[in-house]
Design a protein around this motif. Sequence first.
Motif, PDB file in Angstrom:
ATOM      1  N   ASN A 155       0.806  -1.235   0.000  1.00  0.00           N
ATOM      2  CA  ASN A 155       0.000   0.000   0.000  1.00  0.00           C
ATOM      3  C   ASN A 155       0.835   1.279   0.000  1.00  0.00           C
ATOM      4  O   ASN A 155       0.592   2.207   0.779  1.00  0.00           O
ATOM      5  CB  ASN A 155      -0.949   0.005   1.210  1.00  0.00           C
ATOM      6  CG  ASN A 155      -1.934  -1.150   1.168  1.00  0.00           C
ATOM      7  OD1 ASN A 155      -2.425  -1.521   0.102  1.00  0.00           O
ATOM      8  ND2 ASN A 155      -2.197  -1.726   2.322  1.00  0.00           N
ATOM      9  N   LEU A 156       1.800   1.352  -0.898  1.00  0.00           N
ATOM     10  CA  LEU A 156       2.589   2.579  -1.040  1.00  0.00           C
ATOM     11  C   LEU A 156       1.800   3.686  -1.737  1.00  0.00           C
ATOM     12  O   LEU A 156       2.098   4.862  -1.567  1.00  0.00           O
ATOM     13  CB  LEU A 156       3.876   2.283  -1.818  1.00  0.00           C
ATOM     14  CG  LEU A 156       4.991   1.603  -1.021  1.00  0.00           C
ATOM     15  CD1 LEU A 156       6.085   1.097  -1.956  1.00  0.00           C
ATOM     16  CD2 LEU A 156       5.567   2.568   0.017  1.00  0.00           C
ATOM     17  N   ALA A 157       0.805   3.314  -2.525  1.00  0.00           N
ATOM     18  CA  ALA A 157      -0.089   4.295  -3.142  1.00  0.00           C
ATOM     19  C   ALA A 157      -1.355   4.373  -2.295  1.00  0.00           C
ATOM     20  O   ALA A 157      -2.070   3.389  -2.129  1.00  0.00           O
ATOM     21  CB  ALA A 157      -0.425   3.896  -4.572  1.00  0.00           C
ATOM     22  N   LEU A 158      -1.624   5.556  -1.747  1.00  0.00           N
ATOM     23  CA  LEU A 158      -2.710   5.715  -0.785  1.00  0.00           C
ATOM     24  C   LEU A 158      -4.047   6.070  -1.423  1.00  0.00           C
ATOM     25  O   LEU A 158      -5.099   5.689  -0.917  1.00  0.00           O
ATOM     26  CB  LEU A 158      -2.344   6.812   0.234  1.00  0.00           C
ATOM     27  CG  LEU A 158      -1.122   6.541   1.097  1.00  0.00           C
ATOM     28  CD1 LEU A 158      -0.772   7.782   1.907  1.00  0.00           C
ATOM     29  CD2 LEU A 158      -1.391   5.364   2.023  1.00  0.00           C
ATOM     30  N   SER A 159      -4.008   6.823  -2.505  1.00  0.00           N
ATOM     31  CA  SER A 159      -5.258   7.317  -3.089  1.00  0.00           C
ATOM     32  C   SER A 159      -5.072   7.582  -4.570  1.00  0.00           C
ATOM     33  O   SER A 159      -3.952   7.813  -5.041  1.00  0.00           O
ATOM     34  CB  SER A 159      -5.688   8.609  -2.376  1.00  0.00           C
ATOM     35  OG  SER A 159      -6.825   9.180  -2.998  1.00  0.00           O
TER      36      SER A 159
ATOM     37  N   LEU B  91       1.112   9.201  -2.753  1.00  0.00           N
ATOM     38  CA  LEU B  91       2.020   8.171  -2.261  1.00  0.00           C
ATOM     39  C   LEU B  91       2.269   8.321  -0.759  1.00  0.00           C
ATOM     40  O   LEU B  91       2.153   9.421  -0.210  1.00  0.00           O
ATOM     41  CB  LEU B  91       3.349   8.249  -3.015  1.00  0.00           C
ATOM     42  CG  LEU B  91       3.247   8.078  -4.534  1.00  0.00           C
ATOM     43  CD1 LEU B  91       4.588   8.388  -5.195  1.00  0.00           C
ATOM     44  CD2 LEU B  91       2.788   6.667  -4.884  1.00  0.00           C
ATOM     45  N   ASP B  92       2.625   7.211  -0.124  1.00  0.00           N
ATOM     46  CA  ASP B  92       2.899   7.216   1.317  1.00  0.00           C
ATOM     47  C   ASP B  92       4.368   7.568   1.544  1.00  0.00           C
ATOM     48  O   ASP B  92       5.250   6.699   1.512  1.00  0.00           O
ATOM     49  CB  ASP B  92       2.565   5.843   1.911  1.00  0.00           C
ATOM     50  CG  ASP B  92       2.524   5.860   3.435  1.00  0.00           C
ATOM     51  OD1 ASP B  92       3.294   6.633   4.032  1.00  0.00           O
ATOM     52  OD2 ASP B  92       1.716   5.110   4.014  1.00  0.00           O
ATOM     53  N   HIS B  93       4.636   8.834   1.778  1.00  0.00           N
ATOM     54  CA  HIS B  93       6.020   9.302   1.935  1.00  0.00           C
ATOM     55  C   HIS B  93       6.650   8.784   3.222  1.00  0.00           C
ATOM     56  O   HIS B  93       7.876   8.576   3.278  1.00  0.00           O
ATOM     57  CB  HIS B  93       6.047  10.839   1.897  1.00  0.00           C
ATOM     58  CG  HIS B  93       5.810  11.404   0.535  1.00  0.00           C
ATOM     59  ND1 HIS B  93       6.781  12.058  -0.198  1.00  0.00           N
ATOM     60  CD2 HIS B  93       4.704  11.390  -0.264  1.00  0.00           C
ATOM     61  CE1 HIS B  93       6.288  12.435  -1.358  1.00  0.00           C
ATOM     62  NE2 HIS B  93       5.023  12.041  -1.422  1.00  0.00           N
ATOM     63  N   GLN B  94       5.836   8.575   4.227  1.00  0.00           N
ATOM     64  CA  GLN B  94       6.369   8.059   5.481  1.00  0.00           C
ATOM     65  C   GLN B  94       6.938   6.652   5.288  1.00  0.00           C
ATOM     66  O   GLN B  94       8.051   6.348   5.761  1.00  0.00           O
ATOM     67  CB  GLN B  94       5.272   8.046   6.550  1.00  0.00           C
ATOM     68  CG  GLN B  94       5.762   7.563   7.915  1.00  0.00           C
ATOM     69  CD  GLN B  94       4.663   7.611   8.968  1.00  0.00           C
ATOM     70  OE1 GLN B  94       3.634   8.247   8.776  1.00  0.00           O
ATOM     71  NE2 GLN B  94       4.877   6.914  10.075  1.00  0.00           N
TER      72      GLN B  94
ATOM     73  N   ASP C 172      13.819   5.320  -2.891  1.00  0.00           N
ATOM     74  CA  ASP C 172      14.052   6.540  -3.666  1.00  0.00           C
ATOM     75  C   ASP C 172      12.727   7.030  -4.267  1.00  0.00           C
ATOM     76  O   ASP C 172      12.087   6.305  -5.057  1.00  0.00           O
ATOM     77  CB  ASP C 172      15.067   6.263  -4.776  1.00  0.00           C
ATOM     78  CG  ASP C 172      15.395   7.519  -5.553  1.00  0.00           C
ATOM     79  OD1 ASP C 172      14.689   7.799  -6.558  1.00  0.00           O
ATOM     80  OD2 ASP C 172      16.325   8.239  -5.171  1.00  0.00           O
ATOM     81  N   ILE C 173      12.318   8.234  -3.913  1.00  0.00           N
ATOM     82  CA  ILE C 173      11.005   8.749  -4.318  1.00  0.00           C
ATOM     83  C   ILE C 173      10.898   8.898  -5.828  1.00  0.00           C
ATOM     84  O   ILE C 173       9.907   8.500  -6.448  1.00  0.00           O
ATOM     85  CB  ILE C 173      10.710  10.092  -3.616  1.00  0.00           C
ATOM     86  CG1 ILE C 173      10.597   9.884  -2.102  1.00  0.00           C
ATOM     87  CG2 ILE C 173       9.434  10.716  -4.155  1.00  0.00           C
ATOM     88  CD1 ILE C 173      10.390  11.171  -1.315  1.00  0.00           C
ATOM     89  N   GLN C 174      11.916   9.444  -6.449  1.00  0.00           N
ATOM     90  CA  GLN C 174      11.859   9.676  -7.894  1.00  0.00           C
ATOM     91  C   GLN C 174      11.840   8.359  -8.659  1.00  0.00           C
ATOM     92  O   GLN C 174      11.136   8.227  -9.670  1.00  0.00           O
ATOM     93  CB  GLN C 174      13.064  10.533  -8.333  1.00  0.00           C
ATOM     94  CG  GLN C 174      13.057  11.947  -7.759  1.00  0.00           C
ATOM     95  CD  GLN C 174      11.770  12.703  -8.050  1.00  0.00           C
ATOM     96  OE1 GLN C 174      11.233  12.664  -9.161  1.00  0.00           O
ATOM     97  NE2 GLN C 174      11.260  13.410  -7.055  1.00  0.00           N
ATOM     98  N   GLU C 175      12.575   7.395  -8.151  1.00  0.00           N
ATOM     99  CA  GLU C 175      12.557   6.085  -8.808  1.00  0.00           C
ATOM    100  C   GLU C 175      11.171   5.449  -8.705  1.00  0.00           C
ATOM    101  O   GLU C 175      10.651   4.898  -9.679  1.00  0.00           O
ATOM    102  CB  GLU C 175      13.593   5.160  -8.153  1.00  0.00           C
ATOM    103  CG  GLU C 175      13.635   3.771  -8.763  1.00  0.00           C
ATOM    104  CD  GLU C 175      14.513   2.814  -7.973  1.00  0.00           C
ATOM    105  OE1 GLU C 175      13.993   2.241  -6.973  1.00  0.00           O
ATOM    106  OE2 GLU C 175      15.683   2.653  -8.342  1.00  0.00           O
ATOM    107  N   LEU C 176      10.556   5.536  -7.523  1.00  0.00           N
ATOM    108  CA  LEU C 176       9.233   4.966  -7.333  1.00  0.00           C
ATOM    109  C   LEU C 176       8.205   5.662  -8.241  1.00  0.00           C
ATOM    110  O   LEU C 176       7.353   5.006  -8.837  1.00  0.00           O
ATOM    111  CB  LEU C 176       8.817   5.089  -5.864  1.00  0.00           C
ATOM    112  CG  LEU C 176       7.492   4.418  -5.468  1.00  0.00           C
ATOM    113  CD1 LEU C 176       7.564   3.875  -4.048  1.00  0.00           C
ATOM    114  CD2 LEU C 176       6.325   5.402  -5.580  1.00  0.00           C
ATOM    115  N   LYS C 177       8.299   6.982  -8.332  1.00  0.00           N
ATOM    116  CA  LYS C 177       7.377   7.717  -9.212  1.00  0.00           C
ATOM    117  C   LYS C 177       7.534   7.259 -10.661  1.00  0.00           C
ATOM    118  O   LYS C 177       6.547   7.155 -11.400  1.00  0.00           O
ATOM    119  CB  LYS C 177       7.633   9.224  -9.116  1.00  0.00           C
ATOM    120  CG  LYS C 177       7.167   9.850  -7.814  1.00  0.00           C
ATOM    121  CD  LYS C 177       7.433  11.359  -7.820  1.00  0.00           C
ATOM    122  CE  LYS C 177       6.958  11.999  -6.527  1.00  0.00           C
ATOM    123  NZ  LYS C 177       7.212  13.462  -6.514  1.00  0.00           N
TER     124      LYS C 177
END
Length: 560
Positions: free
Chosen positions: A404-408, A416-419, A427-432
């Motif tokens: 559940n890394l994608a919340l909505s 996304l769940d930044h926490q 890595d945020i940019q890689e996940l995006k």
Amino acid sequence: MIKNFLVFAFTVFIASSFNAQNRISTVEKSTTFETSSPKLVVGIVVDQMRYDYLTRFYNRFGEGGFKRMINEGFNCKNNHFNFIPTKTGPGHTSVFTGTTPKYHGIIGNDWFDKELKRNVNCVEDNSVESLGTLSNDGKKSPVQMLASTFADENRLFTQMRGKTIGISVKHRGAILSAGHSANAAYWWDYDHDGKGNWISSTFYMESLPKWVDEFNEKGTAKRYFKTWNTLYDINSYKESGTDANRYERVLKGEKQSSFPHDLAELKTENGGFHVVANSPFGNTLTTDFTLKAIEAEQLGKDNITDVLTVSYSSTDKVGHDYGPNSIEVEDTYLRLDLELERLFNALDQQVGKGEYTVFLTSDHGAPHVPSYLEDNKIPSGLFDLNAMLKDVNDKLFDTYKVSNLALSRINNQIFLDHQKMEEHNIDIQELKSVVSRKLLTYKLISTVYITSEINRFPESSGYQERLLFRGHNQKRSGDILFTFNPEVFKDSSWNRTGTDHHSGYNYDTHVPLLFFGKGIKQGETLKRTNITDIAPTMSALLGISFPNASIGQPLEFVID
């Protein structure tokens, strides 16, 4: 010497006389300017009104409603929303603030709050109390709107002596139009405690005015539990499709979607007063309440300009149920035309013909029903957003072993769940990038944008990029935005019949813009105008400050 002195004295006398006369002239002009402002400005928003409803039904309208505005006023035929998403909350806010969600902050009817980790409504406010209802539907205010409306600026300009009243079946239609400093906003509680009262909140007042209580006690709303049949012979509705078809919602208790609709029989299984709101009688009730407000609040009775905002919401509800090609929609607009005539006649009598100014527009348009388009070989479709969110989370789990890394996925945005990403050192940019590539595999998704890209869009970007840029609020919007192909919207049990709206395509952006009354020229234009031009135009007409975040331009060719 004496001669020179006399010449000098005469020159001073002439100059003084000229300056005195000039001052008198200036005062006279100033007085003329002050008294030339309309006594009342009425801003009308017809929810979900496509521009072509004006032309499609034109020959069936009477002379006192839409046609009166066109014939006596100014018709902006190429008026558009200049941002995405095209929804009720952002639409109403932009009409009256002259800016877009990027600045006024109303990015949807609801959005995912990154701190609360839940969806929030655009007008929810738990710090206030309900008036006129025991439900929480009264716990509403404009607190989440970040910008001022032209009605706010008029209140400031007149030292709070000019009144502002907002009225709509929908809370967001009443609240976001009237602004922060309004004397009152009233909406109809058709969906909760079963009383069908017009309600408000303690944001505006300690208790409802006596006239509102009296209106509610009369039970006016109950009169509209009656049969909805066509206003004219059903065979005369040549501008619409067949009556009973598979493109329209069938109410509980009905076997098909055809006329007549007996609201008294249908109310028990369809939410009580909800069936009235979802019929043209919701608009009639709105006019009933509006006329009482004009009388009771003495709007337009002095030379200090008042502002009245009226949003006719039932057009949207009928459109969602039956779609743009339905006889129900045509009948609703023919009946609305009579409501406008009733309103204008009352304004003529109570404020004075030529003493008020009106504009009429919409908060968004709407596409045709996808199955209807497909039957006519026009590409369209429904997209299952819930299934897509599950697919995205499955992909992210396969990649990062975190659930559940994608919340909505609200408003075509992925939050996304930044926490969790920080806790698992992702890595945020890689996940995006992973999410973006996944979204682009869907046939009905057209484009995908990462938030950081949108923030850097230059003004020279493509048309759709500019719409997304203006609709994107850095603090409130999601991490990834995506758009659908034309004529595609979300799949749900609600959307498989009728219509929806949200996009930057012409069917959603092209809406009417009519002006008429005091200070307005007669004419028309095909020059492109934007929804954000309305508020600065009204501010220019009144000679007041533009709303504080306005980006629109006054339409000088409209003002006389």
